[in-house]
Structure formats: C-alpha cells, structure tokens
Enzyme design. Structure first.
Site, PDB file in Angstrom:
ATOM      1  N   CYS A  56       0.864  -1.189   0.000  1.00  0.00           N
ATOM      2  CA  CYS A  56       0.000   0.000   0.000  1.00  0.00           C
ATOM      3  C   CYS A  56       0.897   1.235   0.000  1.00  0.00           C
ATOM      4  CB  CYS A  56      -0.984  -0.016   1.165  1.00  0.00           C
ATOM      5  SG  CYS A  56      -0.235   0.067   2.805  1.00  0.00           S
TER       6      CYS A  56
ATOM      7  N   ASN B 171       2.314   1.581   4.326  1.00  0.00           N
ATOM      8  CA  ASN B 171       2.632   0.300   5.005  1.00  0.00           C
ATOM      9  C   ASN B 171       2.371   0.364   6.512  1.00  0.00           C
ATOM     10  OD1 ASN B 171       5.515  -1.895   5.492  1.00  0.00           O
ATOM     11  ND2 ASN B 171       3.417  -2.469   5.034  1.00  0.00           N
TER      12      ASN B 171
ATOM     13  N   CYS C 286      -1.358   0.914   7.458  1.00  0.00           N
ATOM     14  CA  CYS C 286      -2.798   0.640   7.613  1.00  0.00           C
ATOM     15  C   CYS C 286      -3.231  -0.614   6.854  1.00  0.00           C
ATOM     16  CB  CYS C 286      -3.623   1.824   7.125  1.00  0.00           C
ATOM     17  SG  CYS C 286      -3.343   3.351   8.032  1.00  0.00           S
ATOM     18  N   ARG C 287      -3.314  -0.529   5.524  1.00  0.00           N
ATOM     19  CA  ARG C 287      -3.933  -1.598   4.738  1.00  0.00           C
ATOM     20  C   ARG C 287      -3.042  -2.817   4.516  1.00  0.00           C
ATOM     21  NH1 ARG C 287      -5.191   2.096  -0.228  1.00  0.00           N
ATOM     22  NH2 ARG C 287      -3.196   2.895   0.521  1.00  0.00           N
ATOM     23  N   SER C 288      -1.810  -2.604   4.027  1.00  0.00           N
ATOM     24  CA  SER C 288      -0.995  -3.798   3.695  1.00  0.00           C
ATOM     25  C   SER C 288      -0.536  -4.576   4.927  1.00  0.00           C
ATOM     26  CB  SER C 288       0.172  -3.453   2.757  1.00  0.00           C
ATOM     27  OG  SER C 288       1.069  -2.545   3.324  1.00  0.00           O
TER      28      SER C 288
ATOM     29  N   ASP D 114      -8.408   4.044   1.591  1.00  0.00           N
ATOM     30  CA  ASP D 114      -7.329   4.255   2.553  1.00  0.00           C
ATOM     31  C   ASP D 114      -7.877   4.762   3.889  1.00  0.00           C
ATOM     32  OD1 ASP D 114      -5.024   4.844   3.906  1.00  0.00           O
ATOM     33  OD2 ASP D 114      -3.989   5.586   2.122  1.00  0.00           O
TER      34      ASP D 114
END
Ligand code: 4NP
Length: 154
Positions: A8, A11, A13-15, A123
């Site tokens: 993401c 690196n 939050c999402r990934s 995001d």
C-alpha cells in the site's frame, strides 16, 4: 516456498492488515511451510513503525496477531523475490510497475473478488474506516489464498 507481498502507500494501515490476516489464514490452513507473507509501502514516511492504531485495534478485536510487522519501503528487488505482489489500490499498482521488472504475478487485491463493487481498498488513514477495510481485505485474502492453492496444487 511461495512468497506473497502486500503493498500500500504507507505500510501502516492496509498492507500490514492484509499481511496479518493472510498469515492467519495460512496458519489456520496449515500452510506455514508452503506460503510466506510480507508487506511494504511505496512511500517512506513511516519506515520502522508498527501498524497504525486503527489496524492494531481491528486485528486485536478479531484475535489476529501482528507481531514483528514493521513498516518498510518496497524495493526493486522485491519485484523479483516475490511470487505474488498484491497492491491495495490502482495507484500502488502503477507505482510498483514503474519500479522495475516483475518476476511473478502482480495485481490488485480486488482482482480476486469477482463482481465486487470496489477496485481500490479505501485508505483508512484518510477515511478512518478500518472496519470497512477489514471486511474487504478479509474477503480478498480468502480468495487470494484459494487461487494460490488452486494454481500451485497445494
Ligand atoms: P496505508 O495508509 O497506505 O494504508 O498504510 C497510509 C498511511 C500513511 C499515509 C498515507 C496512507 N501518509 O500519507 O503518511
């Protein structure tokens, strides 16, 4: 060994959420000796940091560990090292493709969700909605794992 990398922007939050969820699925299916997961960001602002508090909270609520996950920036060598590189959104995918030659599969998490009404994982650093991300990422990771198992015969 099959190496999977989630990418993401920051690196945090999402990934890292995808890495933790995917790692948990791999462990539950007894495939730790067959598949590894990692994550990285296209940006460098948060290098060395643990996942965002919102990501930590939702993972803890769902009894998913995130030990050892620390933000790093994606490197050109990652494009060669990993068999599946999974971007969280279209911008991440374009940035990755610009970085260099890719050895294996590269695509977005949403590519594994047929008839999904989303292409980008929104995001949560900006939306604040970590629950929504958790649901999308869990669905995507389940489907990704099923695809890998099918493709690799494991
Ligand atoms: P992520 O969210 O890409 O899901 O980790 C973000 C985290 C930090 C920033 C942007 C997105 N940032 O601009 O610092």
């Amino acid at each position: 060994m099959i190496h999977v990398l989630f990418v993401c922007l920051g690196n945090i939050c999402r990934s890292p959420m995808a890495e933790a969820i995917f790692r948990d699925l791999v462990r539950k299916e007894g495939l730790e000796n067959e598949i590894t997961a990692d994550s990285a960001g296209t940006g460098d602002w948060h290098i060395g940091q643990a996942p965002h508090s919102g990501t930590q909270k939702i993972l803890t609520e769902n009894a998913i560990g995130y030990e050892g996950i620390q933000a790093r920036r994606v490197e050109k060598e990652d494009l060669i090292k990993f068999d599946y590189i999974i971007a969280m959104d279209n911008k991440n995918l374009q940035d990755l493709k610009r970085l260099g030659h890719v050895h294996g599969y590269i695509g977005r998490l949403s590519d594994f969700v047929p008839n999904g009404d989303w292409t980008d994982v929104p995001d949560p650093y900006f939306t604040g909605n970590f629950n929504e991300v958790y649901d999308l990422v869990t669905d995507g990771c389940n489907r990704l794992l099923a695809r890998i198992r099918n493709e690799r015969g494991i």
